[in-house]
Design an enzyme around this catalytic site. Structure first.
Site, PDB file in Angstrom:
ATOM      1  N   LEU A  96       3.705  22.783 -12.351  1.00 42.82           N
ATOM      2  CA  LEU A  96       2.292  22.843 -12.158  1.00 42.82           C
ATOM      3  C   LEU A  96       2.143  21.508 -11.441  1.00 42.82           C
ATOM      4  O   LEU A  96       2.807  20.536 -11.720  1.00 42.82           O
ATOM      5  CB  LEU A  96       1.581  23.131 -13.281  1.00 42.82           C
ATOM      6  N   ASP A  97       0.962  21.327 -10.559  1.00 41.07           N
ATOM      7  CA  ASP A  97       0.460  20.058 -10.137  1.00 41.07           C
ATOM      8  C   ASP A  97       0.270  19.034 -11.012  1.00 41.07           C
ATOM      9  O   ASP A  97      -0.097  19.445 -12.341  1.00 41.07           O
ATOM     10  CB  ASP A  97      -0.588  20.234  -8.970  1.00 41.07           C
ATOM     11  N   ARG A  98       0.364  17.815 -10.954  1.00 42.83           N
ATOM     12  CA  ARG A  98      -0.229  16.679 -11.850  1.00 42.83           C
ATOM     13  C   ARG A  98      -1.521  16.972 -12.379  1.00 42.83           C
ATOM     14  O   ARG A  98      -1.530  16.972 -13.991  1.00 42.83           O
ATOM     15  CB  ARG A  98      -0.103  15.508 -11.415  1.00 42.83           C
TER      16      ARG A  98
END
Length: 235
Positions: free
Chosen positions: A65-67
């Site tokens: 998942l993106d940050r």
């Protein structure tokens, strides 16, 4: 002497476990933390935090998942089962919640294109990219605030796929500075991160059991839900 502030915010609470059985472990990722180690060795990352918390040094993260994306992440606990775990994830069903600026013209629609990675973002290309497909459902919207709540079901899983797809149809995710979702003209408060949440994961585990995991929208997502009525979350 002036006290030095930590460069990165520490995780105050344990990482919440959603599921654990056989060689699979699922947790809820908080927003604002990368999933893997970065160039800065002092920066916390989710994979290392979960390994330490669970005392499982061989834990392997199965997807990303993106940050600033929150929600469900799946791990494999046994290196000898990595291939089986990858196959389970490949056959799984992943659905996200997103709050976007603007209102789509259709209740249910598919967005597809070819995406190519670039520095810090992706772009659509005619050749040389990877096929990216997302199915969207409009769950609710506010004409007054000009925002929408959408469910995004991944058909493929490319980097920044949902973020790019919503931006490409003129409804970028609220708070997404990379893809144009921070220009909402003060109709609602601008969040500290873009509002994308990994909400639902369905898969069949090694025991042939159907598993459905739900991660409720976190505290920074919740205040925006009050702008919508008649929400029926994906199941």
């Amino acid at each position: 002497m002036k006290e030095r502030k930590p460069k990165f915010q520490a995780i105050e609470h344990p990482i919440h476990k959603l599921y654990e059985k056989g060689f699979l472990l699922a947790v809820e990722k908080p927003a604002g933390i990368p999933v893997h180690a970065t160039f800065d060795p002092n920066r916390p990352n989710l994979e290392d935090l979960v390994r330490k918390q669970e005392k499982e040094p061989d834990l392997r993260l199965l997807h990303r998942l993106d940050r600033d994306t929150s929600g469900i992440l799946l791990f494999c606990k046994e290196p000898s089962k990595n291939k089986e775990a990858d196959a389970i994830l490949a056959d799984s069903e992943k659905t996200y919640l997103a709050i976007s600026v603007g209102i789509p013209t259709e209740k249910e629609f598919r967005v597809e294109c070819f995406l190519k990675d670039g520095k810090g973002k992706v772009s659509s290309v005619r050749s040389g990219g990877k096929k990216a497909i997302t199915d969207f459902t409009l769950l609710s919207y506010s004409k007054e605030k000009n925002i929408s709540l959408l469910a995004a079901k991944l058909v493929t899983g490319r980097r920044h796929q949902i973020r790019f797809h919503l931006s490409s149809i003129g409804t970028p995710i609220l708070g997404d500075e990379t893809y144009g979702g921070s220009s909402v003209k003060n109709l609602v408060p601008i969040p500290k991160r873009f509002l994308l949440h990994s909400y639902l994961l369905k898969f069949k585990n090694e025991f042939e059991e159907e598993v459905k995991l739900i991660s409720e929208p976190p505290s920074d997502f919740q205040p925006y839900l009050r702008f919508f009525s008649g929400i029926r979350f994906p199941e």
